[in-house]
Design a protein around this motif. Structure first.
Motif, short mmCIF file in Angstrom:
data_model
loop_
_atom_site.label_atom_id
_atom_site.label_comp_id
_atom_site.label_asym_id
_atom_site.label_seq_id
_atom_site.Cartn_x
_atom_site.Cartn_y
_atom_site.Cartn_z
N ALA A 100 33.30 50.89 37.17
CA ALA A 100 32.94 50.11 38.26
C ALA A 100 32.38 49.06 37.60
N VAL A 130 31.53 46.81 43.23
CA VAL A 130 31.68 48.24 43.75
C VAL A 130 30.36 48.82 43.35
N ARG A 167 39.81 44.78 37.12
CA ARG A 167 39.48 45.78 37.86
C ARG A 167 40.78 47.13 37.74
#
Length: 289
Positions: free
Chosen positions: A122, A145, A282
């Motif tokens: 994250a 996140v 990501r």
């Protein structure tokens, strides 16, 4: 950022897009057309100046200064493109550093430590999103996140806060014997590169072209164009109107393009696709961890 086929000439020539300088300069085209028509009418119909008038010699000035203005605009566009390309290089380095950090953590962390993997899965992309928004002078918590232990103060430097927390987490893993000293040194290089990339991008964003230089180019273009109808009207007549508009389009477009790309981290059509790059980080980090 606009994706295009460089071999499609027809589309380039006859298609207008939101970044096209014609849209931005169109009001000036109208004003210059009226101005050039007025000068032509005054010289040819009201003042009735002959082709031997000394006013015709003004065109000599444009011939002498044309080379100078060309050099200035070439330097201006090259400088702006260097800033754009440097920004792209820095974000390319961020992509590589994020991948390398994820790969090394995957290889170094014990198989039983799922909590640390989830944390870095994250936090590494969070840094990319935070940097993207920081360069745009924004803060979007919905793009980050949330993980246990992550605290953000939006009034402070958000990327630095995330980098500090990742460094602290790495040191905690070392203290808990999850990482050796040699592994810590290897990971430190990747974590350090994040802050170096942030500093380089901030340097590009916070150091525009010197004000005096930018103002001089704009004034040079303005007086160069505004004096053009006086000398060339004797040889071109009312054709001076489209000629002045076209020359202004060429010179002003180069300056507008340079203005757009010298800060490559914003929302302009030709700015860097930092949203896409952050999303790719990501995706790739999730695949590796």
């Amino acid at each position: 950022m606009i994706n295009y086929n460089p071999k499609d000439w027809f589309t380039f020539i006859f298609r207008f897009h939101k970044a096209d300088t014609v849209r931005k300069l169109f009001p000036m085209f109208i004003a210059l057309s009226l101005y050039s028509a007025a000068i032509a009418w005054l010289e040819l119909s009201v003042w009735k100046l002959s082709s031997n008038s000394e006013v015709k010699n003004i065109s000599i000035m444009h011939g002498l200064l044309g080379f100078v203005i060309s050099l200035l605009l070439v330097f201006r566009t090259n400088t702006a493109y260097d800033r754009w390309w440097e920004g792209r290089r820095q974000w390319g380095t961020l992509v590589n550093s994020s991948r390398n950090l994820a790969m090394k953590l995957q290889a170094m962390l014990p198989a039983t430590n799922k909590e640390a993997r989830d944390y870095f899965r994250a936090m590494i992309p969070n840094y990319a999103f935070a940097l993207k928004n920081h360069l745009r002078k924004m803060y979007k918590p919905e793009e980050l996140v949330q993980v246990p232990g992550m605290t953000i103060d939006p009034e402070k430097h958000v990327p630095n806060q995330l980098a500090l927390q990742m460094m602290a987490k790495t040191m905690e893993l070392h203290r808990n014997n999850q990482l050796t000293g040699e592994q810590l040194i290897i990971l430190n290089n990747e974590l350090q590169s994040f802050t170096e990339i942030s500093g380089a991008c901030e340097r590009i964003r916070n150091t525009p072209i010197p004000f005096s230089y930018s103002v001089f180019i704009k004034k040079f273009i303005f007086f160069y164009i505004m004096s053009m109808p006086f000398g060339y009207v004797f040889s071109l007549g009312y054709l001076i109107i489209p000629m002045v508009v076209f020359i202004f389009f060429v010179l002003a477009s180069l300056e507008l393009i340079a203005e757009e790309i010298e800060d490559p981290f914003g929302f302009d059509a030709n700015d860097l696709p930092t949203d896409t790059l952050s999303s790719n980080i990501r995706l790739h980090v999730a695949e590796l961890l």
